[in-house]
Design a protein around this motif. Sequence first.
Motif, PDB file in Angstrom:
ATOM      1  N   TRP A 169       0.880  -1.177   0.000  1.00 20.06           N
ATOM      2  CA  TRP A 169       0.000   0.000   0.000  1.00 20.06           C
ATOM      3  C   TRP A 169       0.905   1.210   0.000  1.00 20.06           C
ATOM      4  O   TRP A 169       1.508   1.569   1.016  1.00 20.06           O
ATOM      5  CB  TRP A 169      -0.896  -0.030   1.229  1.00 20.06           C
ATOM      6  N   ALA A 170       1.019   1.847  -1.165  1.00 23.09           N
ATOM      7  CA  ALA A 170       1.954   2.957  -1.340  1.00 23.09           C
ATOM      8  C   ALA A 170       1.213   4.279  -1.448  1.00 23.09           C
ATOM      9  O   ALA A 170       0.187   4.394  -2.130  1.00 23.09           O
ATOM     10  CB  ALA A 170       2.802   2.734  -2.589  1.00 23.09           C
ATOM     11  N   ALA A 198      -0.384  -0.608 -10.452  1.00 24.78           N
ATOM     12  CA  ALA A 198      -1.663  -0.214  -9.869  1.00 24.78           C
ATOM     13  C   ALA A 198      -2.794  -1.165 -10.257  1.00 24.78           C
ATOM     14  O   ALA A 198      -3.825  -1.214  -9.582  1.00 24.78           O
ATOM     15  CB  ALA A 198      -2.010   1.207 -10.291  1.00 24.78           C
ATOM     16  N   ASP A 199      -2.597  -1.930 -11.323  1.00 28.92           N
ATOM     17  CA  ASP A 199      -3.605  -2.905 -11.753  1.00 28.92           C
ATOM     18  C   ASP A 199      -3.448  -4.254 -11.061  1.00 28.92           C
ATOM     19  O   ASP A 199      -4.322  -5.113 -11.189  1.00 28.92           O
ATOM     20  CB  ASP A 199      -3.522  -3.110 -13.271  1.00 28.92           C
ATOM     21  N   THR A 204      -1.911  -1.291  -3.784  1.00 33.00           N
ATOM     22  CA  THR A 204      -2.783  -0.120  -3.668  1.00 33.00           C
ATOM     23  C   THR A 204      -1.902   1.116  -3.767  1.00 33.00           C
ATOM     24  O   THR A 204      -0.945   1.260  -3.006  1.00 33.00           O
ATOM     25  CB  THR A 204      -3.525  -0.110  -2.321  1.00 33.00           C
ATOM     26  N   LEU A 205      -2.196   1.979  -4.710  1.00 40.39           N
ATOM     27  CA  LEU A 205      -1.399   3.188  -4.922  1.00 40.39           C
ATOM     28  C   LEU A 205      -2.303   4.407  -4.831  1.00 40.39           C
ATOM     29  O   LEU A 205      -3.311   4.506  -5.535  1.00 40.39           O
ATOM     30  CB  LEU A 205      -0.719   3.145  -6.289  1.00 40.39           C
ATOM     31  N   PRO A 273      -7.793   5.131  -4.985  1.00 42.77           N
ATOM     32  CA  PRO A 273      -6.818   4.517  -5.901  1.00 42.77           C
ATOM     33  C   PRO A 273      -7.230   4.594  -7.383  1.00 42.77           C
ATOM     34  O   PRO A 273      -6.371   4.732  -8.259  1.00 42.77           O
ATOM     35  CB  PRO A 273      -6.757   3.073  -5.423  1.00 42.77           C
ATOM     36  N   HIS A 274      -8.537   4.519  -7.672  1.00 43.16           N
ATOM     37  CA  HIS A 274      -8.986   4.631  -9.062  1.00 43.16           C
ATOM     38  C   HIS A 274      -8.650   6.001  -9.628  1.00 43.16           C
ATOM     39  O   HIS A 274      -8.283   6.133 -10.797  1.00 43.16           O
ATOM     40  CB  HIS A 274     -10.483   4.369  -9.162  1.00 43.16           C
ATOM     41  N   GLU A 275      -8.771   7.026  -8.809  1.00 47.83           N
ATOM     42  CA  GLU A 275      -8.427   8.384  -9.256  1.00 47.83           C
ATOM     43  C   GLU A 275      -6.922   8.518  -9.459  1.00 47.83           C
ATOM     44  O   GLU A 275      -6.472   9.258 -10.332  1.00 47.83           O
ATOM     45  CB  GLU A 275      -8.913   9.408  -8.229  1.00 47.83           C
ATOM     46  N   SER A 276      -6.153   7.786  -8.633  1.00 49.40           N
ATOM     47  CA  SER A 276      -4.702   7.819  -8.798  1.00 49.40           C
ATOM     48  C   SER A 276      -4.301   7.178 -10.120  1.00 49.40           C
ATOM     49  O   SER A 276      -3.343   7.614 -10.779  1.00 49.40           O
ATOM     50  CB  SER A 276      -4.028   7.087  -7.630  1.00 49.40           C
ATOM     51  N   LYS A 277      -5.036   6.150 -10.536  1.00 47.78           N
ATOM     52  CA  LYS A 277      -4.767   5.561 -11.859  1.00 47.78           C
ATOM     53  C   LYS A 277      -5.000   6.588 -12.970  1.00 47.78           C
ATOM     54  O   LYS A 277      -4.240   6.642 -13.937  1.00 47.78           O
ATOM     55  CB  LYS A 277      -5.665   4.346 -12.077  1.00 47.78           C
TER      56      LYS A 277
END
Length: 281
Positions: A169-170, A198-199, A204-205, A273-277
């Motif tokens: 978890w980064a 991330a996928d 978890t990023l 995390p989805h927004e980070s992607k």
Amino acid sequence: MARERSGRTVAHLVLATRLKTLRESAGLSFGQAAEALGAHPATVRRIEQAQTSLDAGQVSTLLSVYGASAAETEEFLGKLAAANRPGWWHPWRAVMDAWQLDLMSVESAASIIRTWHPALVPALLRTPAYSRAVDDILRPDLSPADKDRRTEFLMERQERLRTQQTRIWALTSAAALRTRVGSAEVMAGQVRSLRSAADRPEVTLQIHPLDGPAHAMTGSPPLTVYRVEVPEISDHVVREGGLPGTADVCDAHETVTAYLMLLDYSCTAAPHPHESKEELA
């Protein structure tokens, strides 16, 4: 018998902790245990902190003094060879930072690793080219050959964590994506690698935007927390940010818990995390 310096293994930590538990259950002090060995109390302390090898003769004496059963003694001694065997990281020990020697056993047993970096991509998600470029900048004291070995070591760490499905978890700042490390090609490759990472289900990023509000980890140096499911091994926190190659390591429950709370607050404040992607895109 001096154990070759390559850091404590998980088996070594477990057995050393077991000796401490047996001594305390027997109601004996360091001095009383040391008297049975004909040694200084510091010797017993070092044995229990896994700072020296577990010599079969010494262990047999201690187990006898602690009142261990014959079956327990036989089982304990049977595990000594594995406990004193160098860890998988032994071939890289010459280029490892001093604090890493003892932390590799903890990392190897970790079920989850939480990490924060304020300005760079966290180490466990770096590409070989990015990692080497970081050392070129931060470790000018090292030879090119040593930097190559350190990059090789980091890649081996990452591969082993993937194999054992350790959850990572980064948390970082978008500054890590804007600060060019190495060439433009190195950065482009690192961003592609982050998209791929991330996928992965065990990664978890989360990325704090540059124009976002301050959060609990704002201004804090790089931080890593290791959660271990082995009862004899405590959770550990590693706080970098001093001289290159140095870090403060702590396994005190109160300290680890305090840092976990800060990470929790920062992760709650960070985009999903989805927004980070999407940020990586």
